[in-house]
Design a protein around this motif. Sequence first.
Motif, PDB file in Angstrom:
ATOM      1  N   GLY A  41       7.958  20.722   4.658  1.00 33.90           N
ATOM      2  CA  GLY A  41       9.236  21.430   4.638  1.00 33.90           C
ATOM      3  C   GLY A  41      10.279  20.839   5.568  1.00 33.90           C
ATOM      4  N   LEU A  42       9.906  20.610   6.833  1.00 32.95           N
ATOM      5  CA  LEU A  42      10.875  20.102   7.806  1.00 32.95           C
ATOM      6  C   LEU A  42      11.224  18.637   7.549  1.00 32.95           C
ATOM      7  N   THR A  43      10.274  17.885   7.004  1.00 28.28           N
ATOM      8  CA  THR A  43      10.570  16.497   6.635  1.00 28.28           C
ATOM      9  C   THR A  43      11.642  16.473   5.547  1.00 28.28           C
ATOM     10  N   ILE A  44      11.505  17.345   4.562  1.00 26.75           N
ATOM     11  CA  ILE A  44      12.486  17.428   3.478  1.00 26.75           C
ATOM     12  C   ILE A  44      13.827  17.906   4.014  1.00 26.75           C
ATOM     13  N   VAL A  45      13.794  18.870   4.928  1.00 26.43           N
ATOM     14  CA  VAL A  45      15.035  19.353   5.559  1.00 26.43           C
ATOM     15  C   VAL A  45      15.799  18.189   6.189  1.00 26.43           C
ATOM     16  N   LYS A  46      15.109  17.377   6.965  1.00 23.28           N
ATOM     17  CA  LYS A  46      15.755  16.257   7.654  1.00 23.28           C
ATOM     18  C   LYS A  46      16.347  15.270   6.651  1.00 23.28           C
ATOM     19  N   HIS A  47      15.582  14.926   5.624  1.00 18.02           N
ATOM     20  CA  HIS A  47      16.069  13.983   4.612  1.00 18.02           C
ATOM     21  C   HIS A  47      17.305  14.534   3.890  1.00 18.02           C
ATOM     22  N   LEU A  48      17.256  15.801   3.503  1.00 17.94           N
ATOM     23  CA  LEU A  48      18.363  16.385   2.748  1.00 17.94           C
ATOM     24  C   LEU A  48      19.639  16.475   3.590  1.00 17.94           C
ATOM     25  N   LEU A  73       0.829  -1.208   0.000  1.00 18.58           N
ATOM     26  CA  LEU A  73       0.000   0.000   0.000  1.00 18.58           C
ATOM     27  C   LEU A  73       0.861   1.254   0.000  1.00 18.58           C
ATOM     28  N   ASP A  74       1.963   1.218   0.755  1.00 13.51           N
ATOM     29  CA  ASP A  74       2.880   2.353   0.787  1.00 13.51           C
ATOM     30  C   ASP A  74       3.503   2.571  -0.584  1.00 13.51           C
ATOM     31  N   GLU A 108      12.599   9.569  -0.345  1.00 14.82           N
ATOM     32  CA  GLU A 108      12.189   8.332   0.310  1.00 14.82           C
ATOM     33  C   GLU A 108      12.500   7.103  -0.541  1.00 14.82           C
ATOM     34  N   ALA A 109      12.559   7.287  -1.858  1.00 17.48           N
ATOM     35  CA  ALA A 109      12.878   6.177  -2.756  1.00 17.48           C
ATOM     36  C   ALA A 109      14.385   6.038  -2.969  1.00 17.48           C
ATOM     37  N   GLY A 110      15.174   6.952  -2.367  1.00 18.54           N
ATOM     38  CA  GLY A 110      16.622   6.904  -2.546  1.00 18.54           C
ATOM     39  C   GLY A 110      17.065   7.269  -3.946  1.00 18.54           C
TER      40      GLY A 110
END
Length: 289
Positions: free
Chosen positions: A251-258, A57-58, A126-128
């Motif tokens: 925004g903050l989710t993307i910040v953490k990933h980057l 599902l994800d 998220e997909a790398g």
Amino acid sequence: MKRSPAELQAEIRRLQSERELLLRRLAKLEEDFSRSNQEVFAMNEALVAANRQLKELDRMKDAFLSMITHELRTPLTVISGIAEMLEAEVYGPLTEEQAERVQQISEQAARLHHLVNDLLDLSKLEAGMMSLHREPLDPRSLAEAAIWQLAAVAEQAGVELINRVGPYLPEVDCDGQRIEQVLTNLLSNAVKFTPRGGRVIISAQAQPGELVFSVTDTGCGIAPEQLGRIFDKFVQLHPDKNGRSKGTGLGLTIVKHLVELHGGQVSVSSEVGLGTTFSFTLPLCRGST
């Protein structure tokens, strides 16, 4: 004391009775244990199946988001282009009310563009699938570029942007476009939640092997119980705080990933009513001290 044959026989019967009782109890325990094992096995199988279904599902959700965001880009580009031409009065003069409505169209289209871009970036992260173009860069130049992008927004909000990143810091090894995106997101959030007359300060400090960027505001702050979910997707901690606080919640989710993609770490500290500080680390270039 010597026992009689009758006493010995009675003792033997008693011991045999106890042994039979113990054997029955042992059999019951083995039965219960076997049933428990079967139940645990069944629960484990169900859990594995549920996890498999959740992953599928994800995956379907990510595929749908990726498809829909790509499909939205073209019509949004057309809408924005036509709105710009209308604002420039290419098709003729506009009344005051018409100009106001066209401006609303432009603002909402820009907001949707931002959401689409955030969704695409998050899907890639998220997909790398997001690649970095790393090079040695000056920390102060990165800060100046981010401040330049937010200068007009901060001025309209009555918030002072202050650059305290020194001119002689060692260069960092990073993708300049992505780190500007990190700084812009942090500065944008800080401006949103800082009242008129407040300040947002960007600073940096060199440490062994890394550089620490910090964005500090004098805004409303974040409650301690909310800090643990600050980097979760679609989380908006103060959605009704003021008209400037609307956003995608990504925004903050993307910040953490980057930041983590660069090999760094991001952290936050805050006190309600006094303000918030977001910090993140970046690796220094080889040979930098």
